[in-house]
Design a protein around this motif. Structure first.
Motif, PDB file in Angstrom:
ATOM      1  N   ASP A 153       0.786  -1.267  -0.026  1.00 14.37           N
ATOM      2  CA  ASP A 153       0.145   0.002   0.021  1.00 14.37           C
ATOM      3  C   ASP A 153       0.725   1.180   0.209  1.00 14.37           C
ATOM      4  N   VAL A 154       2.136   1.165   0.490  1.00 17.79           N
ATOM      5  CA  VAL A 154       2.899   2.387   0.579  1.00 17.79           C
ATOM      6  C   VAL A 154       4.228   2.394  -0.258  1.00 17.79           C
ATOM      7  N   VAL A 155       5.252   1.467   0.411  1.00 17.06           N
ATOM      8  CA  VAL A 155       6.445   1.367  -0.169  1.00 17.06           C
ATOM      9  C   VAL A 155       6.585   1.132  -1.634  1.00 17.06           C
ATOM     10  N   ILE A 156       5.970  -0.106  -2.137  1.00 12.84           N
ATOM     11  CA  ILE A 156       6.089  -0.084  -3.580  1.00 12.84           C
ATOM     12  C   ILE A 156       5.376   0.892  -4.499  1.00 12.84           C
ATOM     13  N   PRO A 157       4.271   1.438  -4.251  1.00 11.64           N
ATOM     14  CA  PRO A 157       3.765   2.556  -4.921  1.00 11.64           C
ATOM     15  C   PRO A 157       4.577   3.802  -4.744  1.00 11.64           C
ATOM     16  N   PHE A 158       5.038   4.106  -3.531  1.00 22.15           N
ATOM     17  CA  PHE A 158       5.693   5.199  -3.499  1.00 22.15           C
ATOM     18  C   PHE A 158       7.316   5.385  -4.500  1.00 22.15           C
ATOM     19  N   GLN A 159       7.897   3.968  -4.305  1.00 20.50           N
ATOM     20  CA  GLN A 159       8.883   3.498  -5.209  1.00 20.50           C
ATOM     21  C   GLN A 159       8.723   3.752  -6.653  1.00 20.50           C
ATOM     22  N   ALA A 160       7.654   3.226  -7.149  1.00 24.17           N
ATOM     23  CA  ALA A 160       7.108   3.163  -8.476  1.00 24.17           C
ATOM     24  C   ALA A 160       6.989   4.370  -8.877  1.00 24.17           C
ATOM     25  N   SER A 161       6.262   5.473  -8.040  1.00 25.19           N
ATOM     26  CA  SER A 161       6.214   6.679  -8.341  1.00 25.19           C
ATOM     27  C   SER A 161       7.391   7.589  -8.583  1.00 25.19           C
ATOM     28  N   GLN A 162       8.588   6.955  -7.957  1.00 25.28           N
ATOM     29  CA  GLN A 162       9.759   7.597  -8.391  1.00 25.28           C
ATOM     30  C   GLN A 162      10.642   7.183  -9.569  1.00 25.28           C
ATOM     31  N   GLY A 163      10.006   6.134  -9.997  1.00 24.33           N
ATOM     32  CA  GLY A 163      10.795   5.567 -11.148  1.00 24.33           C
ATOM     33  C   GLY A 163      11.153   4.152 -10.814  1.00 24.33           C
ATOM     34  N   MET A 164      11.036   3.751  -9.711  1.00 23.88           N
ATOM     35  CA  MET A 164      11.731   1.987  -9.457  1.00 23.88           C
ATOM     36  C   MET A 164      10.814   1.172  -9.951  1.00 23.88           C
ATOM     37  N   ASP A 165      11.508   0.190 -10.554  1.00 24.75           N
ATOM     38  CA  ASP A 165      10.739  -1.148 -11.362  1.00 24.75           C
ATOM     39  C   ASP A 165      10.810  -2.251 -10.211  1.00 24.75           C
ATOM     40  N   VAL A 166       9.645  -2.427  -9.664  1.00 26.00           N
ATOM     41  CA  VAL A 166       9.484  -3.490  -8.683  1.00 26.00           C
ATOM     42  C   VAL A 166       8.912  -4.511  -9.520  1.00 26.00           C
ATOM     43  N   VAL A 167       9.563  -5.598  -9.503  1.00 25.82           N
ATOM     44  CA  VAL A 167       9.385  -6.640 -10.597  1.00 25.82           C
ATOM     45  C   VAL A 167       8.322  -7.766  -9.773  1.00 25.82           C
ATOM     46  N   ALA A 168       8.642  -8.082  -8.508  1.00 26.44           N
ATOM     47  CA  ALA A 168       7.844  -8.943  -7.738  1.00 26.44           C
ATOM     48  C   ALA A 168       8.068  -8.874  -6.245  1.00 26.44           C
ATOM     49  N   SER A 169       7.020  -9.645  -5.627  1.00 27.73           N
ATOM     50  CA  SER A 169       7.037  -9.269  -4.121  1.00 27.73           C
ATOM     51  C   SER A 169       6.474 -10.958  -3.504  1.00 27.73           C
ATOM     52  N   PHE A 170       7.130 -11.398  -2.502  1.00 30.11           N
ATOM     53  CA  PHE A 170       6.909 -12.380  -2.087  1.00 30.11           C
ATOM     54  C   PHE A 170       6.920 -12.839  -0.644  1.00 30.11           C
ATOM     55  N   VAL A 171       5.858 -13.652  -0.054  1.00 27.27           N
ATOM     56  CA  VAL A 171       6.272 -14.056   1.327  1.00 27.27           C
ATOM     57  C   VAL A 171       6.940 -15.498   1.152  1.00 27.27           C
TER      58      VAL A 171
END
Length: 106
Positions: free
Chosen positions: A24-42
């Motif tokens: 809800d916070v970290v990935i959207p924020f980083q993406a808004s700055q141009g970061m390419d987040v490919v995947a997230s896992f538990v």
């Protein structure tokens, strides 16, 4: 191009809270700055383990994106402190991986 594989350890019993904050916070924020987040896992075998992957074109772009994210006032004042509250920072592990020539991730 390379990938950054980041393995984190949530504080005991707080992984669900961490995942919610990441999504809800970290990935959207980083993406808004141009970061390419490919995947997230538990982690299936560690109830407090979490892994995520980011992709970078080259080292210069990684440095640029790190500055955009980690020097941002919102990261310093809000997000960074929350991250440190939810994770055990000294148990974080960051690995860089370069796709092999036949990899579909190339």
């Amino acid at each position: 191009m390379f990938y950054e594989i980041r393995r984190y350890q949530a504080r005991p019993g707080r992984r669900a809270e961490w995942v919610h904050y990441m999504e809800d916070v970290v990935i959207p924020f980083q993406a808004s700055q141009g970061m390419d987040v490919v995947a997230s896992f538990v982690d299936e075998q560690d109830e407090d383990g979490y892994v995520w992957i980011r992709r970078f074109e080259d080292e210069a772009r990684r440095e640029e994106l790190y500055a955009a994210v980690y020097q941002h006032h919102r990261w310093k004042a809000e997000i960074g402190p929350a991250v440190h509250d939810l994770l055990i920072p000294e148990k974080s592990l960051v690995t860089r991986a370069i796709p092999t020539p036949a990899s579909p991730m190339r």
